[in-house]
Enzyme design. Sequence first.
Site, short mmCIF file in Angstrom:
data_model
loop_
_atom_site.label_atom_id
_atom_site.label_comp_id
_atom_site.label_asym_id
_atom_site.label_seq_id
_atom_site.Cartn_x
_atom_site.Cartn_y
_atom_site.Cartn_z
N THR A 39 1.04 3.71 14.33
CA THR A 39 0.34 4.29 13.18
C THR A 39 1.34 4.74 12.13
O THR A 39 2.49 5.06 12.44
CB THR A 39 -0.49 5.52 13.59
OG1 THR A 39 0.41 6.54 14.06
CG2 THR A 39 -1.48 5.20 14.68
N LYS A 279 31.88 45.25 28.62
CA LYS A 279 31.97 45.02 30.06
C LYS A 279 30.64 45.42 30.68
O LYS A 279 30.18 46.54 30.48
CB LYS A 279 33.12 45.87 30.63
CG LYS A 279 33.57 45.49 32.03
CD LYS A 279 34.38 44.19 32.02
CE LYS A 279 35.08 43.96 33.35
NZ LYS A 279 36.22 44.88 33.53
N HIS A 280 30.03 44.52 31.42
CA HIS A 280 28.74 44.78 32.05
C HIS A 280 27.71 45.27 31.03
O HIS A 280 26.98 46.23 31.27
CB HIS A 280 28.87 45.76 33.21
CG HIS A 280 29.81 45.29 34.28
ND1 HIS A 280 29.61 44.10 34.96
CD2 HIS A 280 30.95 45.80 34.78
CE1 HIS A 280 30.59 43.91 35.83
NE2 HIS A 280 31.42 44.94 35.74
N GLY A 309 39.08 41.58 31.63
CA GLY A 309 37.98 40.73 32.09
C GLY A 309 36.71 40.90 31.28
O GLY A 309 35.63 40.52 31.74
N ASN A 422 21.71 57.07 29.99
CA ASN A 422 21.95 58.01 28.90
C ASN A 422 23.27 57.68 28.21
O ASN A 422 24.28 57.50 28.88
CB ASN A 422 21.99 59.44 29.44
CG ASN A 422 20.63 59.96 29.83
OD1 ASN A 422 19.69 59.84 29.07
ND2 ASN A 422 20.55 60.58 31.01
N ARG A 522 15.44 57.68 18.13
CA ARG A 522 16.25 57.55 19.34
C ARG A 522 16.47 56.08 19.65
O ARG A 522 15.75 55.21 19.17
CB ARG A 522 15.60 58.26 20.52
CG ARG A 522 14.49 57.49 21.19
CD ARG A 522 13.97 58.23 22.42
NE ARG A 522 13.06 57.37 23.16
CZ ARG A 522 12.22 57.79 24.08
NH1 ARG A 522 12.15 59.08 24.39
NH2 ARG A 522 11.42 56.95 24.72
N HIS A 526 17.47 50.74 28.32
CA HIS A 526 17.46 50.75 29.79
C HIS A 526 17.87 49.40 30.36
O HIS A 526 17.87 48.41 29.67
CB HIS A 526 16.07 51.13 30.30
CG HIS A 526 15.74 52.57 30.02
ND1 HIS A 526 16.40 53.62 30.62
CD2 HIS A 526 14.84 53.14 29.18
CE1 HIS A 526 15.91 54.77 30.19
NE2 HIS A 526 14.97 54.50 29.31
#
Length: 526
Positions: A39, A279-280, A309, A422, A522, A526
Amino acid sequence: MPVDTPTPIKRALISVSDKTGLADFGRFLAGQGVEILSTGGSAKALAEAGVAVVEVAAHTGFPEIMGGRVKTLHPKIHGGILARRDDEGHLAAMQEHAIAGIDMVVSNLYPFEATLASGADYDTCVENIDIGGPAMVRASAKNHDFVTIITDPADYGAVEAEMSANGGAVSATLRRRLAKTAFSHTAAYDAMIAGWLAKEQGETFPDRLTLAGRKTQELRYGENPHQQAAAYAAGPARPGVVSATQLQGKELSYNNLNDTNAAFELVAEFEAPTVAIIKHANPCGVASRDSLSAAYAEALACDPVSAFGGIIAVNRSLDAATAEEVAKLFAEVVIAPEVDEAAKAVLASKKNLRVLVTGALPDPSEPGMVTMPLAGGFLAQSRDNGRLDPAALKVVTKRQPSERELTDMIFAFRVAKHVKSNAIVYVRDGATVGVGAGQMSRVDSSRIAAWKAREAAPEGQTPKTEGSVVASDAFFPFADGLLAAVEAGATAVIQPGGSMRDEEVIAAADEAGLAMVFTGMRHFRH
């Protein structure tokens, strides 16, 4: 029972918006003696490539109508696709109504995503919602026992290989894989349209939320070796790890991608040349200076032990001077909007270092959605794109912050947005000097950040938290967290406010001679 034998391809219907590789594939099918129905633009492209085609209107005996909205929605098309070749009733119906079998459908859908991304108006977007295409794709995928459905040009090669090896037939294994790809294609397409319509009606969280993604990378494992993982691109395009080009280095891992994303989103918050070392998924050093090399030195000085690292992100084109310094540290990933040729040459000696180029920075203020898994479901929320308005800051202490303190407080609060709660961040002169992350108690985060600053200070020198400012991602529920910052030498505090004990905390700040401002916003992470 499913049909497990190869099915020969005698007739194919081709109707695609993405014409990548179409001419070559059409010539291959023609060379295999396959009759091709087509088509519009697909028929024109094939004809220009020297491939004989039969227009769908000629095949059905019914013209395209309503401006092309109705062309393949016809019994001679869908009957030819859906008929089971092992069902006598289906075969009788085909013979009675002169329906010819269609053994292959090559179709990808109207470019709704590209239309949306172009900023087209509502009516144009609606016109780019494909109807006939998804109907054909789904019908073909359902009847994959007898029909080969191709929705991705990347699959042309696999089909050509099988037809060449099997006398023009396609195996059941490949047909089933292509059917899965086809249903994924239409599901993602419908999810995109539903999301757009919800947004047009002002719904951020519709009753049914469908997430669709395109796999960009199969990963060796997830957070841990016993977990499986893959990376997907989803939603509106956003510069970052998913769209980045990897210039060198080992394959990226799940944790690499997660940490690199955190690093790049952080540096995008700043206008001046900025470096973040992660890191992390938490920053162990962030700094802004007049040059990247100077910013890198200050970021590294915050916590050189943790930086080993880590992930390094910059918000400017990476230059040779900075690359020379980066090359002295063992790092997992470097990510930048650009990397100049001299810097590439420097980093090439670090063969295992992954170097990513994104072409641009993400917009921190851009809206979006993020999800988090729950047992039996997931949470969805808008991306934290909140940014401080300096004019809206409220000074709550007797002492006003100095201009330097105020500049550092804004810097610190931007960093705190990217630290796991925190979160406590000490900053002096546009560089982090202590970061406390992820503690159950805010006072512990304050003390950890101060301890890290003491550890990072050269022997005999005062920790850089002396004369610093401190940012907290949420309010201080008690004065003890603030007093820990005072002990570390902080002179000014920025925090959201809103605690039942705000007055107690303000009084403690006044007694210590601190300047403190409330943001009213704020940044829990998390």
